[in-house]
Design a protein around this motif. Structure first.
Motif, PDB file in Angstrom:
ATOM      1  N   TRP A  49      44.055  39.871  37.948  1.00 15.43           N
ATOM      2  CA  TRP A  49      45.056  39.380  38.934  1.00 15.43           C
ATOM      3  C   TRP A  49      45.522  40.517  40.191  1.00 15.43           C
ATOM      4  N   TRP A  78      38.233  30.937  43.705  1.00 16.64           N
ATOM      5  CA  TRP A  78      38.702  31.145  45.203  1.00 16.64           C
ATOM      6  C   TRP A  78      37.616  30.603  46.094  1.00 16.64           C
ATOM      7  N   PHE A 118      52.963  24.209  36.688  1.00 14.88           N
ATOM      8  CA  PHE A 118      53.227  25.486  37.674  1.00 14.88           C
ATOM      9  C   PHE A 118      52.270  26.871  37.347  1.00 14.88           C
ATOM     10  N   ALA A 148      49.606  28.059  39.951  1.00 19.32           N
ATOM     11  CA  ALA A 148      50.011  29.432  40.511  1.00 19.32           C
ATOM     12  C   ALA A 148      49.027  30.286  40.089  1.00 19.32           C
ATOM     13  N   GLY A 149      48.393  30.433  39.054  1.00 16.21           N
ATOM     14  CA  GLY A 149      47.455  31.442  38.335  1.00 16.21           C
ATOM     15  C   GLY A 149      46.193  31.162  39.350  1.00 16.21           C
ATOM     16  N   VAL A 184      45.610  29.924  42.192  1.00 13.09           N
ATOM     17  CA  VAL A 184      45.971  30.521  43.603  1.00 13.09           C
ATOM     18  C   VAL A 184      46.652  31.808  43.763  1.00 13.09           C
ATOM     19  N   ARG A 185      46.369  32.443  42.689  1.00 14.67           N
ATOM     20  CA  ARG A 185      46.834  33.973  42.674  1.00 14.67           C
ATOM     21  C   ARG A 185      48.313  34.169  43.136  1.00 14.67           C
ATOM     22  N   LEU A 186      49.276  33.271  42.709  1.00 11.45           N
ATOM     23  CA  LEU A 186      50.778  33.634  42.722  1.00 11.45           C
ATOM     24  C   LEU A 186      51.118  34.251  41.507  1.00 11.45           C
ATOM     25  N   LEU A 187      50.500  33.953  40.370  1.00 10.52           N
ATOM     26  CA  LEU A 187      51.007  34.735  39.311  1.00 10.52           C
ATOM     27  C   LEU A 187      49.791  35.118  38.365  1.00 10.52           C
TER      28      LEU A 187
END
Length: 188
Positions: free
Chosen positions: A15, A33, A118, A122-123, A125-128
């Motif tokens: 990450w 991505w 979520f 989120a994983g 789109v690399r938020l988490l």
């Protein structure tokens, strides 16, 4: 702790810098991505995306990246809105539930599905960091699908009980109104 949490450590490293591991453990994230980026606003069309072939094992926890490529930002937004509507319906079920236990159960079941969606979105789109769970009702996975259907079945059962109570209250109100109407018409 590295021996017990090695997989979590690898996921956090991927990450933080997926390009460093783009040919190994970070390959899924990097390829997802590329897929999301090439989808644009409207997507490449259903079945016309290359992400399904470039992302390693895309049908599990990276299906959202394939949806983003083939259906674009609009399709991805529709998926997110569908999950928001599902969470909203679950919370509405919790509001009309008859008992406190049913209310708490409905909120808990709804939050399980909502947080699961979520965390995976989120994983991607690399938020988490990635968690390895599946996107509810979308990703491939028999046991996860069955578990999510059980959650929905329990929510429907709670909704049915709450709806029955609301129907009984509506029926009582209707009968009171009819009695008032009858008295007014007969003058008594």
């Amino acid at each position: 702790s590295g021996r017990y949490l090695s997989q979590a450590h690898i996921r956090v490293e991927d990450w933080l810098d997926p390009w460093k591991y783009s040919t190994g453990s970070g390959e899924q994230l990097v390829q997802s991505w590329y897929s999301l980026g090439s989808g644009g606003i409207g997507g490449s069309g259903l079945g016309l995306g290359s992400g399904a072939f470039q992302i390693p094992i895309p049908n599990t926890d990276f299906i959202f990246a394939v949806i983003g490529e083939e259906m674009g930002l609009l399709g991805s937004t529709m998926v997110v809105v569908a999950f928001l509507l599902l969470v909203g319906a679950g919370l509405r079920i919790a509001q009309v539930a008859r008992s406190e236990f049913a209310k708490l159960t409905a909120v808990g079941l709804t939050m399980i599905i909502g947080f699961q969606a979520f965390f995976i979105i989120a994983g991607i789109v690399r938020l988490l960091p990635l968690t390895g769970i599946t996107l509810p009702f979308v990703s491939y996975g028999g046991s996860a699908l069955v578990a999510n259907y059980v959650l929905i079945a329990l929510l429907m059962r709670i909704s049915d009980e709450g709806g029955a109570a609301a129907d009984a209250a509506d029926q009582a109100q209707y009968e009171q109104n009819e009695e008032r109407r009858r008295r007014l018409l007969t003058g008594g």
